[in-house]
Design an enzyme around this catalytic site. Structure first.
Site, short mmCIF file in Angstrom:
data_model
loop_
_atom_site.label_atom_id
_atom_site.label_comp_id
_atom_site.label_asym_id
_atom_site.label_seq_id
_atom_site.Cartn_x
_atom_site.Cartn_y
_atom_site.Cartn_z
CG LEU A 92 -6.19 -0.17 2.32
CD1 LEU A 92 -7.09 0.99 2.70
CD2 LEU A 92 -6.04 -1.14 3.44
N PRO A 125 -4.60 -9.05 8.88
CG PRO A 125 -5.72 -7.13 8.13
CD PRO A 125 -4.55 -7.58 8.97
CD GLU A 171 -3.31 -4.78 5.21
OE1 GLU A 171 -4.50 -5.15 5.19
OE2 GLU A 171 -2.98 -3.60 5.27
CD GLN A 210 0.46 2.38 4.97
OE1 GLN A 210 -0.54 2.77 5.60
NE2 GLN A 210 0.60 2.57 3.68
CG PHE A 211 2.21 1.34 10.57
CD1 PHE A 211 3.12 1.93 11.44
CD2 PHE A 211 1.68 2.10 9.54
CE1 PHE A 211 3.48 3.26 11.30
CE2 PHE A 211 2.04 3.43 9.39
CZ PHE A 211 2.94 4.02 10.27
CG ASP A 212 3.85 -2.58 14.19
OD1 ASP A 212 2.72 -2.11 14.44
OD2 ASP A 212 4.91 -1.95 14.37
N GLY A 213 0.92 -3.59 13.05
CA GLY A 213 -0.42 -3.96 13.48
C GLY A 213 -1.36 -4.30 12.33
CG PHE A 214 -2.08 -1.90 9.70
CD1 PHE A 214 -3.02 -1.87 10.71
CD2 PHE A 214 -1.45 -0.72 9.35
CE1 PHE A 214 -3.31 -0.69 11.39
CE2 PHE A 214 -1.73 0.47 10.02
CZ PHE A 214 -2.66 0.49 11.03
CD GLU A 222 -2.37 -1.65 2.57
OE1 GLU A 222 -2.08 -0.97 3.57
OE2 GLU A 222 -2.99 -2.73 2.62
CG HIS A 246 0.09 3.12 13.62
ND1 HIS A 246 -1.24 3.12 13.97
CD2 HIS A 246 0.14 3.50 12.33
CE1 HIS A 246 -1.97 3.48 12.92
NE2 HIS A 246 -1.16 3.72 11.91
C1 LIG Z 1 -5.46 -3.23 7.83
C2 LIG Z 1 -4.85 -1.88 7.62
N1 LIG Z 1 -3.94 -1.73 6.63
C3 LIG Z 1 -3.36 -0.54 6.43
C4 LIG Z 1 -3.67 0.52 7.21
C5 LIG Z 1 -2.97 1.87 6.99
N2 LIG Z 1 -3.94 2.84 6.49
C6 LIG Z 1 -4.55 3.69 7.33
S1 LIG Z 1 -5.70 4.60 6.55
C7 LIG Z 1 -5.36 3.89 5.07
C8 LIG Z 1 -6.14 4.31 3.86
C9 LIG Z 1 -7.60 4.20 4.09
O1 LIG Z 1 -8.30 4.67 2.99
P1 LIG Z 1 -9.87 4.72 2.97
O2 LIG Z 1 -10.43 3.40 3.36
O3 LIG Z 1 -10.27 5.26 1.66
O4 LIG Z 1 -10.26 5.72 4.15
P2 LIG Z 1 -9.87 7.26 4.32
O5 LIG Z 1 -8.63 7.27 5.14
O6 LIG Z 1 -9.69 7.84 2.97
O7 LIG Z 1 -10.99 7.86 5.07
C10 LIG Z 1 -4.35 2.95 5.19
C11 LIG Z 1 -3.79 2.16 4.09
C12 LIG Z 1 -4.60 0.32 8.24
N3 LIG Z 1 -4.95 1.31 9.07
N4 LIG Z 1 -5.18 -0.89 8.42
#
Ligand SMILES: Cc1ncc(C[n+]2csc(CCOP(=O)(O)OP(=O)(O)O)c2C)c(N)n1
Ligand SMILES: [Mg+2]
Lengths: 340, 409
Positions: free
Chosen positions: A74, A105, A76, A98-102, A45, A145
């Site tokens: 988006l 999935p 994992e 992107q971060f450990d906590g993600f 991502e 995070h």
């Molecule tokens: C499972 C997971 N993967 C990656 C992230 C990192 N991350 C945070 S917000 C984001 C984008 C989210 O986009 P969207 O669903 O369109 O929501 P928006 O932030 O635009 O409101 C990502 C990749 C996360 N929080 N959770």
């Protein structure tokens, strides 16, 4: 932090040594691997146009194109699952979480498929995937995070798990991980991305699956990896002022463990303190202790002690300085060990 | 929801009014490039967009989703949007000044959130992602209650049961399945089926639609006929990734594949988001859920204060969306229709400034939690193992308190 010493043999493609951050060293390592092998692709991502939220893949999409640096949907599970398919087809994907906590999935794909394909197919199918995971805390982040999930993966047969702690290792280890025919979970200490060291790309690297003594000492041994390496080196420096001579070992490889240097060390010092940000229960530190007490039973002057994150969820970031092992807690454990 | 073509149409359309047949499978299909161009081409949202108030502040009517609304209610919506925007900007400023670790702005999504939030009844339940400060506002959560999470003093401070507003969920998509389960529970407890019924709404982004959890939530919601509204704020971006990294169809059309209705609403039109959300929640509470709402909107700021949107998107896109500002169109409407005078606008502005000042004051004085918070509430009952770890740490800390050298090292 000083650059760890490397074997001194010259390499073919070296450039003059340069002061480099850990993050930049990873970027350079990825670039080198992509230049060497057209089958190496980077996916995750925001890794393309943005260059990743930590800029580790900065500039790679611009230079290698959108088919080798993929801004993925988006998901994992998708990142890992599709990387597996690509690997089966002959690619060598480097997947960024992107971060450990993600990573969770994608956990199912990692544990059920990535770890087992080689075994199930009796070696006919190889899945040479690197899963890069920025891990650990100390950056004042919001939930999910700052985690240290490495033990889940070390617990899973079929996965190799490594962690770099400095720019020199980062540069080499990422390339070695990409070269490895087994899947490698590659844990990057995100709080250390901006740590600098002199990087001489002409030197011959240490092997990937080897731990390393970073500082020799005789009073007690500190074993650690990733972000806590810096903490332990600082603790050793502070202890030296009090006349304590601590040995510091960077485990580097968490699965398989390379505990030979730890055994040697503990046989000399008789005392071991293991330091991790990850909680202690059923963890890599548990494993190290189990092995050390068996191999070094007659040398131990005190039980192996641990300084770790607590067995709780990662707390709100205002509490992370309490949660994370720091110099004081490490030295306190050393004192405990010495006065046992 | 008996016949498939019902799913493709707004409610109330007589079945035989539809002569539109899906193109034959063999018909020429657009290329991937054309599809992407189509997704990208418009900041308008296309012909299916439900809109009741144009960006120019003209009231328009929609055959299915019109709204009966008083001037006072419209003024209330305006006030809501101005106040949450002001709180949002203050949050951003507080982060810039080092008072918060991070801030997640809602700028541009005020109408999408206030419309949905005000459509909810007190007995309805909401599962937010992390950007829903406007919905929180509508649930009676004071903006001060949101700050601790971004300052790092807590993981969320409101009582989710009391407010019927779940904690913010950061792991993308997780909350949608939780919402599906909650909605199933509403149904299992007999709270669905008439006008007094309950409903659940879950919030997620365009990027989230790629997550397995969101897909699974739609399957579960559909299979259990759960009283669930999927509310997707399509703000066109998932950090640096534009919509076409997530989909090849307009998102609202995905509902068809799950067997329920999908509606695209102008997410910058608070009258439309209110009307459509009200309708969807009512459908859900009557037992006709789920419904997917795609609120077509725009993230006017960076993803968070850690992000720099200028690295990946052109400023002319933002300029185009500024012309569709969700607050401005209501202001223009109120003025043109003479539904509000200068005193009203001044009053709202003063209230906003007051809120911002209160928010700042509160945030800067938020106490840091004590170390005991690390160990508290990990389990309903603390296991002995954790207790001894906690006690050991407390003993260690009191060692510092005793020693004048402050630990020595
Ligand atoms: C499972 C997971 N993967 C990656 C992230 C990192 N991350 C945070 S917000 C984001 C984008 C989210 O986009 P969207 O669903 O369109 O929501 P928006 O932030 O635009 O409101 C990502 C990749 C996360 N929080 N959770
Ligand atoms: Mg989005």
């Amino acid at each position: 932090m000083a650059a760890p010493t490397m074997n001194n043999a010259p390499g073919a493609t070296g450039q003059p040594p340069k002061t480099t951050t850990l993050g930049k060293a990873l970027n350079m390592g990825l670039r080198a691997a992509m230049e060497r092998d057209p089958k190496v692709i980077v996916m995750g991502e925001d890794v393309g146009k943005l260059g990743g939220v930590f800029r580790i893949t900065d500039g790679l999409q611009k230079d290698f194109g959108e088919q080798r640096v993929l801004d993925t949907p988006l998901s994992e599970s998708g990142i890992i699952g599709a990387a597996i398919g690509l690997a089966i087809r002959g690619f060598r994907p480097v997947a960024e979480i992107q971060f450990d906590g993600f990573i969770f999935p994608g956990f199912d794909q990692i544990v059920s498929q990535l770890a087992k394909l080689h075994y199930r197919t009796q070696g006919r199918v190889k899945v040479p995937i690197v899963v890069r995971v920025p891990f650990g805390g100390g950056i004042g982040a919001v939930e999910h995070h700052s985690e240290s999930p490495e033990s889940y993966f070390a617990h899973t047969a079929g996965l190799r798990v490594v962690s770099c702690s400095n720019p020199v290792d980062a540069y080499w280890m990422i390339q070695q991980a990409i070269d490895c025919d087994d899947p490698v979970l590659f844990f990057e200490p995100k709080a250390r991305y901006y740590e600098k060291a002199e990087l001489d790309t002409s030197l011959v690297p240490e092997p990937l699956f080897a731990s390393r003594v970073l500082r020799r000492g005789s009073t007690a041994t500190l074993a650690t990896y990733g972000p806590s390496v810096k903490t332990c080196l600082a603790a050793a420096t502070a202890a030296a002022e009090d006349g304590l001579d601590l040995e510091v070992i960077d485990l580097r490889t968490l699965s398989p463990l390379d505990l030979g240097p730890v055994f040697d060390s503990v046989r000399r010092t008789g005392r071991l303190v293991m330091v991790t940000e990850a909680p202690s229960e059923s963890s890599i530190s548990s494993e190290v202790i189990a092995q050390v007490q068996k191999e070094c039973f007659y040398s131990l002057e005190a039980p192996v002690l641990r300084v770790t994150g607590f067995d709780t969820p990662y707390p709100p970031s205002k509490l992370e300085e309490e949660f994370l092992p720091d110099l004081d807690r490490v030295l306190h454990a050393v004192d405990q060990s010495l006065s046992w | 929801m008996s016949s498939p073509d019902f799913w493709t149409q707004p409610p109330g359309t007589p079945p035989d009014a539809s002569n539109e047949v899906a193109p034959a499978a063999t018909a020429a299909r657009p290329t991937a490039e054309q599809v992407i161009a189509g997704l990208r081409a418009t900041t308008e949202g296309g012909a299916d967009l439900v809109q009741l108030l144009t960006p120019e502040g003209e009231r328009v009517h929609h055959p299915e989703f019109d709204i009966d609304i008083t001037a006072e209610e419209i003024r209330g919506l305006y006030r809501d949007m101005v106040l949450v925007r002001r709180a949002d900007r203050e949050g951003n400023a507080l982060q810039r000044q080092g008072q918060l670790g991070i801030w997640v702005p809602l700028l541009g999504q005020e109408a999408a959130q206030i419309g949905a939030g005000r459509a909810m009844r007190p007995t309805d339940m909401a599962f937010p992602s992390y950007r829903e400060h406007g919905v929180a506002w509508c649930r009676g959560i004071d903006p001060t209650e949101i700050m601790g999470m971004w300052r790092g003093t807590d993981h969320g401070s409101w009582d989710p049961q009391e407010k019927r507003f779940h904690p913010y969920t950061i792991v993308i998509g997780n909350q949608c399945l939780n919402a599906a389960g909650y909605a199933m529970g509403q149904k299992f407890e007999g709270k669905v089926g008439d006008d007094d019924g309950e409903a659940t709404i879950c919030f997620f982004g365009d990027g989230a639609t790629s997550q397995g959890d969101v897909h699974e939530a739609m399957v579960w919601g559909a299979v259990y006929d759960a009283p669930l509204v999927f509310y997707c704020q399509n703000n066109q971006w998932a950090i640096s990734e534009p919509l076409e990294r997530q989909t090849r169809v307009p998102l609202y059309q995905r509902a068809l594949g799950y067997g329920f209705r999908g509606i695209r609403v102008d997410g910058n039109d608070v009258l439309a988001t209110l009307a459509v959300s009200r309708w969807a929640l009512d459908e859900a509470r009557h037992g006709n859920g789920p419904v997917l709402i795609e609120a077509f909107t725009y993230r006017m700021d960076s993803h968070t204060t850690s992000d720099d949107a200028t690295r990946y998107r052109h400023s002319d896109e933002l300029e185009a969306w500024k012309l569709k500002d969700p607050i401005e169109r209501v202001r223009v409407y109120l003025i043109k229709q003479q539904l509000a005078d200068q005193d009203f606008f001044d009053g709202v502005q003063a209230e906003a400034d007051e809120l911002a000042a209160r928010l700042r004051e509160h945030t800067m004085n938020l106490p840091d939690p004590g170390p005991e918070r690390i160990f508290s509430n990990v389990y309903a009952e603390e296991p002995a193992t954790l207790r001894s770890q906690r006690e050991e740490y407390q003993a260690y800390l009191s060692g510092f308190a005793d020693s004048t050298a402050g630990g020595g090292h």
